[in-house]
Design a protein around this motif. Structure first.
Motif, short mmCIF file in Angstrom:
data_model
loop_
_atom_site.label_atom_id
_atom_site.label_comp_id
_atom_site.label_asym_id
_atom_site.label_seq_id
_atom_site.Cartn_x
_atom_site.Cartn_y
_atom_site.Cartn_z
N SER A 1 0.81 -1.23 0.00
CA SER A 1 0.00 0.00 0.00
C SER A 1 0.84 1.26 0.00
O SER A 1 0.88 1.95 1.01
CB SER A 1 -0.95 -0.02 1.21
OG SER A 1 -1.81 -1.11 1.17
N GLY B 1 -1.48 5.04 8.21
CA GLY B 1 -2.58 4.09 8.38
C GLY B 1 -2.19 2.97 9.31
O GLY B 1 -1.16 3.01 9.97
N VAL C 1 -4.50 6.00 4.73
CA VAL C 1 -4.80 4.68 4.16
C VAL C 1 -5.41 3.81 5.25
O VAL C 1 -4.91 3.75 6.38
CB VAL C 1 -3.55 4.03 3.51
CG1 VAL C 1 -2.37 3.99 4.45
CG2 VAL C 1 -3.86 2.62 3.01
N PHE C 2 -6.51 3.19 4.90
CA PHE C 2 -7.22 2.28 5.79
C PHE C 2 -7.31 0.96 5.04
O PHE C 2 -8.00 0.87 4.03
CB PHE C 2 -8.60 2.88 6.11
CG PHE C 2 -9.62 1.91 6.62
CD1 PHE C 2 -9.33 1.01 7.64
CD2 PHE C 2 -10.92 1.92 6.11
CE1 PHE C 2 -10.29 0.13 8.12
CE2 PHE C 2 -11.89 1.05 6.59
CZ PHE C 2 -11.58 0.15 7.59
N GLY C 3 -6.52 0.00 5.49
CA GLY C 3 -6.47 -1.25 4.74
C GLY C 3 -6.50 -2.44 5.66
O GLY C 3 -6.52 -2.30 6.88
N MET C 4 -6.53 -3.61 5.05
CA MET C 4 -6.53 -4.85 5.82
C MET C 4 -5.94 -5.95 4.97
O MET C 4 -6.11 -5.96 3.74
CB MET C 4 -7.94 -5.19 6.28
CG MET C 4 -8.96 -5.24 5.18
SD MET C 4 -10.65 -4.93 5.77
CE MET C 4 -10.62 -3.18 6.13
N GLN D 1 -10.57 8.34 6.31
CA GLN D 1 -9.51 7.35 6.06
C GLN D 1 -9.53 6.89 4.60
O GLN D 1 -8.99 5.85 4.25
CB GLN D 1 -9.66 6.17 7.02
CG GLN D 1 -9.10 6.44 8.43
CD GLN D 1 -9.81 7.60 9.12
OE1 GLN D 1 -11.01 7.58 9.31
NE2 GLN D 1 -9.05 8.61 9.50
N THR E 1 -15.48 -6.94 8.46
CA THR E 1 -14.17 -6.37 8.83
C THR E 1 -14.03 -6.17 10.33
O THR E 1 -12.91 -6.06 10.83
CB THR E 1 -13.97 -4.99 8.16
OG1 THR E 1 -14.94 -4.08 8.73
CG2 THR E 1 -14.14 -5.06 6.66
N LYS F 1 -14.67 -5.78 16.70
CA LYS F 1 -13.95 -7.04 16.90
C LYS F 1 -13.17 -7.03 18.20
O LYS F 1 -12.83 -5.96 18.72
CB LYS F 1 -13.06 -7.36 15.70
CG LYS F 1 -12.05 -6.29 15.34
CD LYS F 1 -11.41 -6.56 13.98
CE LYS F 1 -10.73 -5.33 13.43
NZ LYS F 1 -10.31 -5.47 12.04
N ASN G 1 -5.78 -2.54 18.97
CA ASN G 1 -4.92 -1.97 17.93
C ASN G 1 -3.88 -1.11 18.63
O ASN G 1 -4.11 0.03 18.98
CB ASN G 1 -5.75 -1.15 16.94
CG ASN G 1 -4.94 -0.75 15.72
OD1 ASN G 1 -3.70 -0.65 15.79
ND2 ASN G 1 -5.61 -0.51 14.62
C1 J2J Z 1 -8.25 3.01 11.56
N1 J2J Z 1 -8.05 1.67 11.61
C2 J2J Z 1 -7.25 1.15 10.68
C3 J2J Z 1 -6.87 3.32 9.67
C4 J2J Z 1 -6.08 -0.15 9.38
C5 J2J Z 1 -2.74 -0.63 4.49
C6 J2J Z 1 -2.87 -0.01 5.71
C7 J2J Z 1 -3.12 -0.74 6.86
C8 J2J Z 1 -3.24 -2.12 6.80
C9 J2J Z 1 -3.50 -2.87 8.07
C10 J2J Z 1 -3.13 -2.76 5.57
C11 J2J Z 1 -6.62 1.91 9.67
N2 J2J Z 1 -7.69 3.81 10.63
N3 J2J Z 1 -6.32 4.14 8.77
O1 J2J Z 1 -3.25 -4.09 5.44
O2 J2J Z 1 -2.76 -2.66 3.22
C12 J2J Z 1 -7.27 -1.28 11.29
C13 J2J Z 1 -8.68 -1.75 10.99
C14 J2J Z 1 -8.45 -2.86 9.99
C15 J2J Z 1 -7.19 -3.48 10.53
C16 J2J Z 1 -6.41 -4.28 9.50
C17 J2J Z 1 -2.88 -2.02 4.40
N4 J2J Z 1 -5.92 1.09 8.88
N5 J2J Z 1 -6.87 -0.13 10.46
O3 J2J Z 1 -3.47 -2.30 9.15
O4 J2J Z 1 -4.51 -6.47 8.46
O5 J2J Z 1 -9.21 -2.26 12.18
O6 J2J Z 1 -3.81 -4.19 7.92
O7 J2J Z 1 -9.52 -3.79 9.91
O8 J2J Z 1 -2.83 -5.29 9.97
O9 J2J Z 1 -6.42 -2.36 10.98
O10 J2J Z 1 -5.16 -4.63 10.01
P1 J2J Z 1 -4.02 -5.24 9.10
#
Ligand code: J2J
Length: 539
Positions: free
Chosen positions: A236, A302, A325-328, A349, A413, A432, A436
């Protein structure tokens, strides 16, 4: 038990027809990038720098070496490497051989490594001898003794690895691009971390789009400050986004401001990605640094919520643009766009990568709410998603999959969000059972199980407590067995000595006579954690 839950065939056909899935493997990607940019720098480590041609050749040798070592296409290999160039040659080598990397973080210890190796029935572990004072190869060899499938340990710098890495390149069949390419780690919310099967097709779509959304070009220089196996610095847009763009990746051995700023100046870094506590530390350090940070154009933040106040300070302090960035690791990734108005960049985000990321914001009070139980526009709800790079099931986890996904294939999620009219999401909380810790995810149940293995512990509940620096820290409430009186320090040491990542050792331990809610009959762990979280917040 199914290894992998494929997308329904009509859905897969649509993703292909729309150009999301292009039938390219990671190995083929490296080949085509090398054809275009052979002489450009691909990766910079502490002691060496490789061009794309150099990376490409090393990956070919490792692929051949794996086959010579008897590791076959389709097998799994646990990869636990710090931020060193070999991370890239190993991972592309595995991909070319059709072998699936199983990513472990440098922070993981015996307990996690053993779980990844046994869950995936891995054939080997690739790691380093020693790094940052920890003996990685020693732990890997102990895991190899415990887990029958593990036949070999290759530690960078040892004879075994050198042999692997110096095999003569050979022609190998390209693996199926629709097949699983690697197993990524989930943050987890239950007992043990789940493995996430990602395909070449789906992951490369997210990588290509991430590179485009973050404006990567061959002239860009990406600084990997976080551990590169994590999904954020991996994709990302991360090191793979940089490879896709023909850009250079600089691997920071540590994420602290001193190290990062030195590398930013020396390598003219243009883009990096960090978790909020690190962004705060960089902002603070920037005020008194003598390093030239003027090359930095974009900082992605993020992994955990970046508060408004911090968001506002990043641009002015570092002289760059903020991109949230907000990812998983399970899939969905949202970015604020570089041309979004300040209000969206600072206050949300981001919005999903793909026009075909389906997002539903549903009743947050019902853990079984389906994709049709949507809240009114603008209300807070639980985020469900499905799309061209979001998995339909965890690896070998049928029972868990039954609740982690809706019957129509949406991933739950566990995040609570509010959706703006523009499609941008604001993360407002979490449903969940996870803490964090500044981007590092801790599953409450996993830590509770470690605590309950102690002879003096009758019951344990782990919750998040607010923390100024990390956002959240872990607090374990522990009820001792009658007559026992374990201390907080003993329990923390006990968990650490069970061989778990240091970030999972509870920050605080409160030994209590009984849980507040247990007086009124049987309470679910979920309700108990909610009561304890409320209690912790009052303090
Ligand atoms: C709030 N919570 C967030 C954000 C992730 C890019 C960036 C991050 C991850 C990651 C990723 C958040 N604000 N900006 O894989 O490609 C929390 C949420 C989410 C969880 C996922 C990527 N950005 N989070 O953090 O698999 O709760 O991936 O569901 O480690 O982190 O965690 P993870």
């Amino acid at each position: 038990m199914k290894d992998h839950t494929p997308w329904p065939s009509e859905t897969a056909a649509r993703y292909r027809a729309w150009g999301y899935w292009r039938g390219q493997t990671f190995g083929a990607l490296l080949t085509s990038v090398t054809e275009a940019h052979a002489g450009r720098t691909a990766v910079v480590g502490e002691h060496e720098r490789w061009t794309f041609a150099g990376l490409d050749e090393r990956a070919h040798r490792i692929a051949a070496g794996l086959i010579e070592a008897g590791i076959r296409s389709g097998e799994r290999v646990v990869v636990q490497l710090p931020n060193i160039p070999e991370f890239l040659s190993v991972v592309f080598g595995l991909w070319r051989a059709g072998v699936l990397p199983v990513f472990a973080l440098p922070a993981h210890r015996h307990s996690e490594l053993r779980h990844f190796a046994s869950q995936s029935e891995a054939s080997a572990i690739i790691t380093v001898e020693e790094h940052g004072g920890h003996g990685y190869a020693g732990v890997a060899r102990a895991v190899a003794r415990d887990v029958e499938s593990v036949r070999a340990v290759f530690a960078v710098g040892t004879e075994e690895f050198t042999q692997l890495a110096s095999a003569a390149p050979r022609e190998l069949p390209d693996p199926d691009p629709a097949g699983v390419a690697f197993l990524q780690l989930s943050g987890g919310s239950t007992g043990l971390p789940k493995l996430i099967p990602r395909t070449h097709d789906d992951y490369l779509y997210s990588v290509r789009e991430s590179a485009r959304i973050c404006a990567l070009r061959p002239e860009s220089v990406y600084l990997a400050a976080l551990p590169v196996a994590h999904n954020f610095p991996l994709s990302s847009p991360g090191v793979l986004g940089a490879v896709h763009a023909g850009a250079a990746t600089v691997l920071a051995p540590r994420p602290d401001a001193d190290t990062a700023f030195r590398l930013i100046e020396a390598e003219r870094v243009t883009i990096s990605g960090v978790v909020p506590p690190l962004a705060a530390a960089w902002v603070q350090a920037a005020a008194r640094t003598t390093h030239d940070l003027s090359s930095v154009d974009v900082l992605l933040v993020g992994g955990a919520k970046c508060g408004r106040e911090l968001a506002e300070r990043i641009g002015p302090a570092l002289g760059c643009r903020l991109q949230q960035v907000f990812g998983m690791a399970e899939g969905l990734v949202c970015y604020t766009r570089l041309d979004d108005p300040a209000e969206l960049v600072l206050g949300t985000q981001g919005r999903p990568i793909s026009p075909d990321d389906e997002v539903r914001v549903v009743n947050p009070d019902d853990p079984r709410a389906g994709s049709s139980d949507e809240v009114s526009p603008g209300e807070v709800g639980a985020l469900l998603t499905r799309g061209p790079y979001t998995i339909r099931g965890y690896y070998r986890a049928d029972d868990h999959n039954a609740t982690a996904f809706t019957p129509d294939g949406f991933y739950r999620t566990g995040d609570l969000v509010r959706r703006r009219q523009s499609g941008h999401l604001e993360v407002v909380g979490r449903a969940k059972e996870q803490i964090n810790r500044g981007g590092e995810k801790v599953a409450a149940e996993e830590v509770e199980n470690h605590l309950m293995a102690h002879a003096g512990v009758l019951d344990a509940a782990v919750v998040a407590v607010p923390d100024e620096y990390l956002g959240e820290r872990t607090c374990a409430y522990v009820v001792p067995v009658e007559g026992a009186a374990p201390t907080a320090a003993q329990l923390r040491r006990f968990v650490r000595e069970r061989g778990v990542a240091a970030f999972k050792v509870p920050d605080l331990v409160q030994v209590v006579e009984q849980f507040p809610a247990t007086g009124v009959g049987k309470t679910s762990k979920r309700e108990l954690r909610a009561a304890l979280t409320a209690l912790a917040k009052e303090r």
